[in-house]
Design a protein around this motif. Structure first.
Motif, PDB file in Angstrom:
ATOM      1  N   ARG A   4      -2.003  -9.090   2.673  1.00 26.53           N
ATOM      2  CA  ARG A   4      -3.262  -6.640   2.541  1.00 26.53           C
ATOM      3  C   ARG A   4      -1.842  -6.042   2.223  1.00 26.53           C
ATOM      4  N   ALA A   5      -2.896  -5.267   1.537  1.00 27.32           N
ATOM      5  CA  ALA A   5      -3.199  -3.529   1.686  1.00 27.32           C
ATOM      6  C   ALA A   5      -1.999  -3.364   2.744  1.00 27.32           C
ATOM      7  N   SER A   8      -4.647   1.655   3.938  1.00 28.18           N
ATOM      8  CA  SER A   8      -6.052   1.713   4.078  1.00 28.18           C
ATOM      9  C   SER A   8      -6.810   2.750   3.767  1.00 28.18           C
ATOM     10  N   PRO A  45      -5.922   3.311  -0.800  1.00 25.96           N
ATOM     11  CA  PRO A  45      -6.182   2.215  -1.322  1.00 25.96           C
ATOM     12  C   PRO A  45      -6.596   2.076  -2.408  1.00 25.96           C
ATOM     13  N   GLY A  46      -6.610   0.365  -3.203  1.00 28.94           N
ATOM     14  CA  GLY A  46      -7.067   0.422  -4.190  1.00 28.94           C
ATOM     15  C   GLY A  46      -8.533   0.067  -3.987  1.00 28.94           C
ATOM     16  N   ASP A  49      -9.992  -2.893  -3.678  1.00 29.67           N
ATOM     17  CA  ASP A  49      -9.411  -3.548  -1.919  1.00 29.67           C
ATOM     18  C   ASP A  49     -10.687  -4.260  -0.878  1.00 29.67           C
ATOM     19  N   TYR A  51     -10.421  -4.938   2.130  1.00 30.86           N
ATOM     20  CA  TYR A  51     -10.211  -4.948   2.994  1.00 30.86           C
ATOM     21  C   TYR A  51     -10.427  -3.065   3.595  1.00 30.86           C
ATOM     22  N   THR A  52     -11.250  -3.282   2.226  1.00 26.79           N
ATOM     23  CA  THR A  52     -11.394  -1.091   2.201  1.00 26.79           C
ATOM     24  C   THR A  52     -12.836  -0.976   1.256  1.00 26.79           C
TER      25      THR A  52
END
Length: 196
Positions: A4-5, A8, A45-46, A49, A51-52
């Protein structure tokens, strides 16, 4: 290590930054001084991503990163294909921050030490492939071609990792970074003006 990244939210970056060449071992605070120049490093973060929230990330970047002297856009060089994510991210950043952000930008192709085969030709070829794809992405984001072709696309790795065919990639990387800063551009323009 997690898949995971690690980032965040948009925040000043203080961990894992090696600035020993500048007289400090690592950033211990969000703002520091290097050779009496105030420095703040920001990490985000990307945008794609999973997760974001990409929209929230763009809002944070826009709110926190005004007057940026250098914008480093990172892409993992070893990706098997350039996907729509890169095109979307470049378009979204351009829309949120304006086309001028790319005038002080540098593209860092990370994990360049993992190029296989580990030869100068393979690395040069991969950097060239990314340059071609990025020119397409910048064209789609309506960045003038003259500006897009000036954006350096530079291989990068961990500082201690050598890159094939590049004697001092770390020094070359930072020279490119300095040359892309807005203040450096203004300084060069002032020098040219005084010579004329």
């Amino acid at each position: 290590e997690s898949l995971r990244a690690q980032t965040s939210k948009v925040e000043p970056h203080t961990h894992g930054v090696d600035l020993t060449d500048c007289g400090i071992e690592r950033l211990e605070e969000y703002n520091t001084r290097i050779n009496d120049v105030p420095v703040t490093l920001w990490d985000s973060p990307g945008l794609n991503d999973p997760y974001t929230d990409g929209e929230e990330t763009l809002k944070e970047i826009k709110a926190n990163c005004r007057g940026v002297d250098l914008f480093i856009y990172c892409i993992q060089i070893t990706q098997p294909r350039a996907g729509q994510d890169e095109f979307d991210s470049i378009a979204e950043l351009t829309k949120a921050l304006g086309k001028d952000i790319w005038k002080s930008a540098l593209i860092a192709l990370t994990f360049a030490n993992e190029i296989k085969p580990a030869t100068a030709d393979a690395l040069t070829n991969r950097v060239s492939q990314w340059k071609d794809v990025l020119l397409d992405a910048f064209e789609k984001a309506e960045i003038p071609k003259n500006d897009a072709t000036k954006i350096p696309v530079v291989p990068a790795s961990y500082r201690e990792e050598p890159l094939p065919g590049i004697e001092d990639w770390y020094g070359a990387f930072w020279i490119e970074c300095v040359s892309r800063t807005m203040w450096f551009s203004k300084f060069i323009a002032l020098l040219q003006l005084t010579q004329d």
